[in-house]
Scaffold this active site. Structure first.
Site, PDB file in Angstrom:
ATOM      1  CE  LYS A 153      -0.461 -39.811  23.857  1.00 42.81           C
ATOM      2  NZ  LYS A 153      -1.468 -39.696  22.809  1.00 42.81           N
TER       3      LYS A 153
ATOM      4  NE  ARG B  32       2.403 -43.005  18.839  1.00 44.88           N
ATOM      5  CZ  ARG B  32       2.455 -41.719  19.171  1.00 44.88           C
ATOM      6  NH1 ARG B  32       3.377 -41.288  19.990  1.00 44.88           N
ATOM      7  NH2 ARG B  32       1.581 -40.882  18.673  1.00 44.88           N
TER       8      ARG B  32
ATOM      9  NE  ARG C 255      -3.260 -31.767  18.451  1.00 40.72           N
ATOM     10  CZ  ARG C 255      -2.705 -32.888  18.932  1.00 40.72           C
ATOM     11  NH1 ARG C 255      -2.780 -33.170  20.217  1.00 40.72           N
ATOM     12  NH2 ARG C 255      -2.105 -33.718  18.122  1.00 40.72           N
TER      13      ARG C 255
ATOM     14  NE  ARG D 192       0.925 -32.553  15.703  1.00 39.01           N
ATOM     15  CZ  ARG D 192       0.912 -33.414  16.729  1.00 39.01           C
ATOM     16  NH1 ARG D 192       0.889 -32.972  17.971  1.00 39.01           N
ATOM     17  NH2 ARG D 192       0.928 -34.704  16.515  1.00 39.01           N
TER      18      ARG D 192
ATOM     19  NE  ARG E 136      -1.554 -38.498  14.725  1.00 41.02           N
ATOM     20  CZ  ARG E 136      -1.824 -37.368  15.388  1.00 41.02           C
ATOM     21  NH1 ARG E 136      -2.553 -36.427  14.827  1.00 41.02           N
ATOM     22  NH2 ARG E 136      -1.360 -37.193  16.595  1.00 41.02           N
TER      23      ARG E 136
END
Ligand code: AMP
Length: 212
Positions: A11, A85, A124, A157, A168
């Site tokens: 996204k 969300r 990532r 992160r 998550r």
């Protein structure tokens, strides 16, 4: 326009492309929260525990932050990334927009299987300085640990560690998936397979925007 999808579905990358090439105002609540945390603002201190653990920031806090953004930007072509969300957030957004005679035009789901999410997110990395996103497998930086664009340091992160990713994903399935039904009932939901990769997903989104 709204981009919905599991964490790691791309996204953020798509939103950046759309901002650069289609002059959308890109609004990522995740980026906003990370910035408030970095700057240790009162809201940043309040939301830090949710963001680092992979839980959701309470709806009232999210809506307050979004409302103040909309007070300045309503009427521009806005791309929401990572918001809404939850159903109360989607309802809250509709209410604020309706008060300004505006509405959501389209909600795009960029879908991705859980196993692929875990694979993507553990590799990532993000630039501490400019926020650019890399992936050690698909899109590595030219020099390890350094941002190609600004020379900033790349970091992982805290919420991209595997245990947090699983939390998550759980949060996504339980709290965010119902939002798909919300937009589907309004005939505003479009679906794209996130596994198609960056360029084909982008083409598909641009096609949907054209068709709308
Ligand atoms: P993201 O960068 O979109 O993955 O967001 C990172 C984290 O910020 C999430 O795991 C949540 O803790 C928080 N967050 C971002 N957007 C929202 C939202 N709309 N509602 C609740 N929490 C959010």
């Amino acid at each position: 326009m709204i981009l919905i999808g599991p964490p790691g579905s791309g996204k953020g990358t798509q939103a950046e492309l759309l901002r650069e090439k289609n002059s959308f105002v890109h609004y990522s609540t995740g980026e906003v929260f990370r910035d408030l945390i970095r700057r240790k603002t009162p809201v940043g201190l309040q939301v830090e525990k949710y963001v680092t653990s992979g839980g959701l920031v309470p709806d009232a806090v999210v809506l307050e932050v979004v409302n103040s953004f909309l007070a300045e930007n309503a009427g521009k072509p806005i791309l929401f990334d990572g918001f809404p969300r939850t159903i109360p957030q989607a309802e809250g957004l509709d209410k604020v927009l309706a008060a300004k005679d505006l509405a959501v035009d389209m909600a795009v789901l960029v879908d991705l299987a859980d196993e692929e999410v875990v694979k993507r997110l553990t590799s990532r990395r993000q630039c501490r300085k400019c926020g650019k996103i890399y992936n050690l497998t698909f899109k590595p930086p030219k020099v390890a640990g350094i941002c190609d664009d600004c020379g900033g340091e790349l970091y992982q992160r805290k919420d991209d560690m595997e245990a947090v990713i699983l939390d998550r994903l759980g949060t996504y399935h339980h709290q965010t998936e119902p939002v798909l039904g919300y937009y589907s009932a309004q005939a505003k939901l479009k679906k794209i397979d996130g596994a198609l990769g960056r360029d084909r997903v982008y083409e598909e989104i641009v096609r949907l925007i054209g068709a709308a």
